[in-house]
Motif scaffolding. Structure first.
Motif, PDB file in Angstrom:
ATOM      1  N   ILE A 298      16.984 -31.050   6.189  1.00 19.59           N
ATOM      2  CA  ILE A 298      16.216 -29.798   6.174  1.00 19.59           C
ATOM      3  C   ILE A 298      14.825 -30.021   5.581  1.00 19.59           C
ATOM      4  O   ILE A 298      13.815 -29.512   6.102  1.00 19.59           O
ATOM      5  N   ALA A 299      14.744 -30.780   4.498  1.00 18.51           N
ATOM      6  CA  ALA A 299      13.459 -31.047   3.858  1.00 18.51           C
ATOM      7  C   ALA A 299      12.532 -31.804   4.803  1.00 18.51           C
ATOM      8  O   ALA A 299      11.328 -31.503   4.878  1.00 18.51           O
ATOM      9  N   GLN A 300      13.069 -32.769   5.531  1.00 18.25           N
ATOM     10  CA  GLN A 300      12.238 -33.535   6.452  1.00 18.25           C
ATOM     11  C   GLN A 300      11.787 -32.700   7.643  1.00 18.25           C
ATOM     12  O   GLN A 300      10.641 -32.809   8.094  1.00 18.25           O
ATOM     13  N   GLN A 301      12.675 -31.853   8.145  1.00 21.62           N
ATOM     14  CA  GLN A 301      12.278 -30.975   9.251  1.00 21.62           C
ATOM     15  C   GLN A 301      11.177 -30.021   8.808  1.00 21.62           C
ATOM     16  O   GLN A 301      10.250 -29.730   9.572  1.00 21.62           O
ATOM     17  N   ALA A 302      11.275 -29.545   7.569  1.00 23.03           N
ATOM     18  CA  ALA A 302      10.240 -28.658   7.034  1.00 23.03           C
ATOM     19  C   ALA A 302       8.913 -29.393   6.893  1.00 23.03           C
ATOM     20  O   ALA A 302       7.836 -28.823   7.155  1.00 23.03           O
ATOM     21  N   GLN A 303       8.972 -30.668   6.502  1.00 20.51           N
ATOM     22  CA  GLN A 303       7.746 -31.454   6.349  1.00 20.51           C
ATOM     23  C   GLN A 303       7.028 -31.626   7.682  1.00 20.51           C
ATOM     24  O   GLN A 303       5.795 -31.672   7.732  1.00 20.51           O
ATOM     25  N   LEU A 304       7.799 -31.743   8.751  1.00 23.23           N
ATOM     26  CA  LEU A 304       7.192 -31.901  10.063  1.00 23.23           C
ATOM     27  C   LEU A 304       6.431 -30.656  10.483  1.00 23.23           C
ATOM     28  O   LEU A 304       5.459 -30.722  11.246  1.00 23.23           O
ATOM     29  N   LYS A 305       6.866 -29.512   9.973  1.00 21.24           N
ATOM     30  CA  LYS A 305       6.205 -28.253  10.318  1.00 21.24           C
ATOM     31  C   LYS A 305       5.059 -27.921   9.368  1.00 21.24           C
ATOM     32  O   LYS A 305       4.049 -27.343   9.771  1.00 21.24           O
ATOM     33  N   GLN A 306       5.236 -28.291   8.105  1.00 23.85           N
ATOM     34  CA  GLN A 306       4.199 -27.994   7.111  1.00 23.85           C
ATOM     35  C   GLN A 306       4.236 -29.044   6.010  1.00 23.85           C
ATOM     36  O   GLN A 306       5.123 -29.038   5.169  1.00 23.85           O
ATOM     37  N   THR A 307       3.259 -29.926   6.014  1.00 29.10           N
ATOM     38  CA  THR A 307       3.227 -31.015   5.034  1.00 29.10           C
ATOM     39  C   THR A 307       3.148 -30.473   3.614  1.00 29.10           C
ATOM     40  O   THR A 307       2.379 -29.548   3.327  1.00 29.10           O
ATOM     41  N   GLY A 308       3.973 -31.043   2.746  1.00 29.51           N
ATOM     42  CA  GLY A 308       3.924 -30.665   1.334  1.00 29.51           C
ATOM     43  C   GLY A 308       4.825 -29.514   0.947  1.00 29.51           C
ATOM     44  O   GLY A 308       4.912 -29.174  -0.235  1.00 29.51           O
ATOM     45  N   VAL A 309       5.517 -28.906   1.900  1.00 26.82           N
ATOM     46  CA  VAL A 309       6.377 -27.769   1.581  1.00 26.82           C
ATOM     47  C   VAL A 309       7.612 -28.247   0.817  1.00 26.82           C
ATOM     48  O   VAL A 309       8.154 -29.309   1.104  1.00 26.82           O
ATOM     49  N   ASP A 310       8.030 -27.474  -0.171  1.00 34.20           N
ATOM     50  CA  ASP A 310       9.225 -27.766  -0.959  1.00 34.20           C
ATOM     51  C   ASP A 310      10.284 -26.732  -0.604  1.00 34.20           C
ATOM     52  O   ASP A 310      10.194 -25.574  -1.013  1.00 34.20           O
ATOM     53  N   VAL A 311      11.296 -27.140   0.153  1.00 36.36           N
ATOM     54  CA  VAL A 311      12.294 -26.180   0.634  1.00 36.36           C
ATOM     55  C   VAL A 311      13.095 -25.580  -0.513  1.00 36.36           C
ATOM     56  O   VAL A 311      13.668 -24.495  -0.371  1.00 36.36           O
ATOM     57  N   LEU A 312      13.144 -26.259  -1.658  1.00 34.18           N
ATOM     58  CA  LEU A 312      13.911 -25.744  -2.784  1.00 34.18           C
ATOM     59  C   LEU A 312      13.189 -24.606  -3.494  1.00 34.18           C
ATOM     60  O   LEU A 312      13.759 -23.996  -4.415  1.00 34.18           O
ATOM     61  N   GLN A 313      11.981 -24.307  -3.061  1.00 33.06           N
ATOM     62  CA  GLN A 313      11.277 -23.125  -3.571  1.00 33.06           C
ATOM     63  C   GLN A 313      11.657 -21.874  -2.791  1.00 33.06           C
ATOM     64  O   GLN A 313      11.268 -20.768  -3.165  1.00 33.06           O
ATOM     65  N   ASN A 314      12.417 -22.069  -1.718  1.00 36.35           N
ATOM     66  CA  ASN A 314      12.864 -20.946  -0.900  1.00 36.35           C
ATOM     67  C   ASN A 314      14.284 -20.558  -1.347  1.00 36.35           C
ATOM     68  O   ASN A 314      15.224 -21.318  -1.146  1.00 36.35           O
ATOM     69  N   PRO A 315      14.467 -19.375  -1.957  1.00 31.43           N
ATOM     70  CA  PRO A 315      15.785 -18.967  -2.469  1.00 31.43           C
ATOM     71  C   PRO A 315      16.874 -18.957  -1.393  1.00 31.43           C
ATOM     72  O   PRO A 315      18.036 -19.258  -1.689  1.00 31.43           O
ATOM     73  N   GLN A 316      16.497 -18.613  -0.162  1.00 35.67           N
ATOM     74  CA  GLN A 316      17.501 -18.596   0.906  1.00 35.67           C
ATOM     75  C   GLN A 316      18.012 -19.994   1.234  1.00 35.67           C
ATOM     76  O   GLN A 316      19.202 -20.193   1.484  1.00 35.67           O
ATOM     77  N   ILE A 317      17.098 -20.955   1.199  1.00 34.76           N
ATOM     78  CA  ILE A 317      17.496 -22.344   1.454  1.00 34.76           C
ATOM     79  C   ILE A 317      18.382 -22.859   0.328  1.00 34.76           C
ATOM     80  O   ILE A 317      19.395 -23.525   0.562  1.00 34.76           O
ATOM     81  N   VAL A 318      18.021 -22.530  -0.900  1.00 35.95           N
ATOM     82  CA  VAL A 318      18.822 -22.959  -2.043  1.00 35.95           C
ATOM     83  C   VAL A 318      20.232 -22.365  -1.954  1.00 35.95           C
ATOM     84  O   VAL A 318      21.227 -23.054  -2.187  1.00 35.95           O
ATOM     85  N   GLU A 319      20.308 -21.090  -1.600  1.00 31.04           N
ATOM     86  CA  GLU A 319      21.619 -20.433  -1.454  1.00 31.04           C
ATOM     87  C   GLU A 319      22.422 -21.108  -0.352  1.00 31.04           C
ATOM     88  O   GLU A 319      23.627 -21.323  -0.484  1.00 31.04           O
ATOM     89  N   LEU A 320      21.739 -21.441   0.728  1.00 25.46           N
ATOM     90  CA  LEU A 320      22.381 -22.105   1.861  1.00 25.46           C
ATOM     91  C   LEU A 320      22.932 -23.473   1.436  1.00 25.46           C
ATOM     92  O   LEU A 320      24.090 -23.807   1.701  1.00 25.46           O
ATOM     93  N   LEU A 321      22.110 -24.246   0.749  1.00 25.04           N
ATOM     94  CA  LEU A 321      22.507 -25.583   0.337  1.00 25.04           C
ATOM     95  C   LEU A 321      23.575 -25.568  -0.746  1.00 25.04           C
ATOM     96  O   LEU A 321      24.296 -26.553  -0.930  1.00 25.04           O
TER      97      LEU A 321
END
Length: 344
Positions: A298-321
């Motif tokens: 998920i983190a790598q897919q997010a990087q491909l869309k937006q460089t530097g994004v931290d998926v763990l800053q997204n509460p929904q992603i954290v809940e999902l993981l």
């Protein structure tokens, strides 16, 4: 550890109180030859060219893959009970990963296409090469070979013990545990205590203390102080295990989600996985390998869309993981929807 320790170690006719101080003295004062050199001399001196047959590419492995992926894929296929495919991958990985020879030995001794003598010869050869390279898995295997007469070897209990001590010195927890039990059963409580301290097994330390007098306890502490100078540190053992895990984790993701590492060099992939291990290890809500794989993908897919994004800053992603029951594929699908919505 590939092979299982027999549940009850035989009562060896040993005088262990004389063995460890001699080995320690030789190492600590720098005498030549060292105990390890002497042990190496008891084994056949083999080269990979002599040992390894030609590797055949298969659907999982080919010579274009880097050694970490080859080793990790071979390890996974070995665990998945696909020995022939694992064998080719591990042969390709062997020039870089000595531990691959320990798994090749296990595969060889189960090869029903060869007679028992050939199986033993090949398995022992793989293990001997890896043991000379100080691989603790193979060193423990040598303990079994000579103690129990396995893989075509003549039983030699004293030689087996020397290999057991060497494996323990190189950080193998099974070997250290075996030494605690062996010396405890023989009544050499100071040595058992010393190795229990190395193992950092508080329950065994406390149990041994109950059986020891003050002089024995003092000897045990002195023994531990000596051992601490020559036993591979726990930090070094953890680092080695982390490197092996990174290879295996990278291989598993590569096999299931090959696009995850697309465009990354080997060094970049390793740095990514090393950082991911550190990140996930620091978060108690992530406790399974599946959660780790989902996070990396998920983190790598997010990087491909937006460089530097931290998926763990997204509460929904954290809940999902944080959902330990969610399959990796399902987590990746749901994360793609969440991240798509966030980008709108």
């Amino acid at each position: 550890m590939l092979a299982v320790i027999q549940s009850s170690i035989r009562e060896y006719p040993l005088k262990p109180q004389h063995l460890l101080p001699l080995a320690l003295a030789t190492v600590l004062i720098g005498c030549a030859p060292s105990p390890d050199e002497e042990l190496n001399a008891t084994l056949p001196q083999l080269s990979l060219k002599e040992l390894l047959p030609q590797a055949v590419a298969n659907e999982y492995c080919n010579p274009k893959l880097d050694s970490d992926l080859l080793y990790g894929i071979g390890y996974q296929l070995y665990n998945d009970d696909k020995p022939e495919q694992a064998r080719s991958c591990l042969i390709m990985a062997a020039p870089t990963h000595d531990r691959a020879l320990c798994y090749l030995a296990s595969i060889a001794e189960q090869d029903s296409s060869k007679d028992s003598a050939e199986r033993d010869r090949q398995a022992f050869g793989y293990m001997a090469y890896s043991a000379v390279k100080n691989d603790s898995c193979a060193e423990f295997g040598m303990f079994q070979n000579f103690t129990y007469g396995m893989r075509g070897q003549t039983p030699d209990i004293d030689l087996g013990l020397r290999w057991l001590e060497r494996s323990a010195r190189h950080g193998d927890a099974d070997a250290q545990q075996t030494l605690v039990r062996l010396h405890s059963n023989k009544g050499n409580l100071p040595l058992a205590y010393s190795w229990a301290k190395v193992l950092d097994d508080q329950a065994q330390i406390d149990a041994l203390k109950q059986r020891m007098n003050p002089q024995q306890l003092s000897e045990g502490e002195q023994g531990f102080e000596q051992l601490s100078k020559i036993v591979t540190s726990k930090d070094a053992v953890r680092k080695e295990a982390r490197e092996e895990n990174i290879a295996v984790y990278s291989a598993n993701i590569h096999m299931e989600y090959p696009e995850t590492f697309k465009g990354l060099s080997v060094a970049e992939r390793h740095a990514l996985m090393e950082q991911a291990v550190a990140t996930v290890s620091a978060r108690p809500e992530f406790s399974t390998r599946g959660q780790f794989y989902a996070y990396v993908i998920i983190a790598q897919q997010a990087q491909l869309k937006q460089t530097g994004v931290d998926v763990l800053q997204n509460p929904q992603i954290v809940e999902l993981l944080s959902d330990t029951e969610l399959e990796v594929s399902e987590a990746v699908k749901k994360a793609d929807v969440i991240l798509g919505q966030a980008a709108l």
